[in-house]
Design a protein around this motif. Structure first.
Motif, PDB file in Angstrom:
ATOM      1  N   ARG A 222       0.845  -1.192   0.000  1.00 53.70           N
ATOM      2  CA  ARG A 222       0.000   0.000   0.000  1.00 53.70           C
ATOM      3  C   ARG A 222       0.880   1.242   0.000  1.00 53.70           C
ATOM      4  NH1 ARG A 222      -5.287   1.545   2.333  1.00 53.70           N
ATOM      5  NH2 ARG A 222      -5.217   3.776   2.732  1.00 53.70           N
ATOM      6  N   TYR A 234      -4.356   7.325  -2.522  1.00 55.81           N
ATOM      7  CA  TYR A 234      -3.962   5.953  -2.212  1.00 55.81           C
ATOM      8  C   TYR A 234      -3.540   5.233  -3.488  1.00 55.81           C
ATOM      9  CZ  TYR A 234      -5.209   0.962  -2.066  1.00 55.81           C
ATOM     10  OH  TYR A 234      -5.213  -0.401  -2.224  1.00 55.81           O
ATOM     11  N   ALA A 236      -1.740   1.076  -4.834  1.00 57.58           N
ATOM     12  CA  ALA A 236      -1.407  -0.294  -4.434  1.00 57.58           C
ATOM     13  C   ALA A 236      -0.432  -0.886  -5.443  1.00 57.58           C
ATOM     14  CB  ALA A 236      -2.666  -1.146  -4.350  1.00 57.58           C
TER      15      ALA A 236
END
Length: 252
Positions: A222, A234, A236
């Motif tokens: 993450r 965010y 990933a």
């Protein structure tokens, strides 16, 4: 395999707790003889039922699993008079707003993560009341289990339990030596996102430099971004790709 006395909060299954905490061999854990509010529309609520998990995976729910507990060397927790409910409340599902079973984010069917509460039946008519008991009367909670590991037991903190992360923005990350430092470029060569060793990112969008820039923190796969403008974002890492805001990037 042994089932210990369940009378009284202080004496609730202490031997089973010790076995679970010492379980480094991947033994199954079976909570037996409970009323289980699965919050799964296919399974529903079951009485006199068992909940079986191995590590952080639920592998069985329903009556009769106890018959194989000895064969599997399972750790058995007697839940006579108890209700088991999801520890995470899916308010949308409670309001009937999930169209498909696969969309339920907090339920107890096999295949899900064992995040659940064990509460005396009189405090847990339904899922909201079980969760309310945790918030307002935690001493009444027999067990709070997160990803298969006890957090609360017999109304008290479990020794060595996980603790909440310290609130507040952490110090700048040191990404020196990280294989993820470098310039990540999306498939259409529109977005260039540079991650630097001092824990910052700098985006070029469509040839426009410094479109967004700020701090970033990597935790496992993450990545969290705090832009200098003040907003959070965010991403990933998936294999050799970085997925962020609809873009799929690879190191250039």
């Amino acid at each position: 395999m042994s089932i210990t006395d369940t009378t009284g909060t202080a004496g609730w299954n202490p031997e089973a707790l010790d076995e679970i905490l010492a379980n480094d061999e991947g033994r199954p854990v079976l909570f037996t003889n409970a009323r289980i509010l699965t919050m799964d529309p296919l399974i529903g609520t079951m009485t006199g039922a068992d909940l079986l998990f191995v590590g952080s995976l639920l592998v069985g729910v329903g009556p009769g699993i106890i018959t194989a507990a000895g064969d599997d060397n399972a750790i058995v927790v007697d839940c006579t008079g108890m209700t088991i409910a999801p520890a995470v409340v899916d308010a949308v599902a409670l309001a009937g707003g999930r169209g498909h079973r696969s969309e339920y984010v907090a339920a107890l069917p096999p295949g899900n993560i064992p995040d659940f509460l064990v509460v005396p039946a009189e405090f847990a008519a339904d899922v909201p009341s079980a969760v309310t008991a945790l918030i307002t009367s935690p001493k009444q909670v027999r067990a709070l289990v997160a990803a298969g590991r006890p957090v609360l037991w017999a109304g008290a903190d479990v020794p060595g339990r996980a603790t909440a992360a310290e609130a507040g923005i952490p110090a700048a990350a040191d990404l020196t030596g990280s294989p993820r430092v470098g310039v990540w470029i999306d498939r259409n060569d529109f977005l260039h996102q540079e991650l630097t060793a001092d824990g910052r990112y700098d985006e070029t969008r469509g040839g426009r430099p410094h479109a967004y820039q700020g701090r970033c923190w990597i935790d496992g796969d993450r990545i969290d971004y705090l832009d200098d403008l003040g907003f959070w974002a965010y991403g990933a890492f998936q294999g050799d790709e970085l997925h962020h805001a609809g873009y799929v990037m690879k190191l250039g």
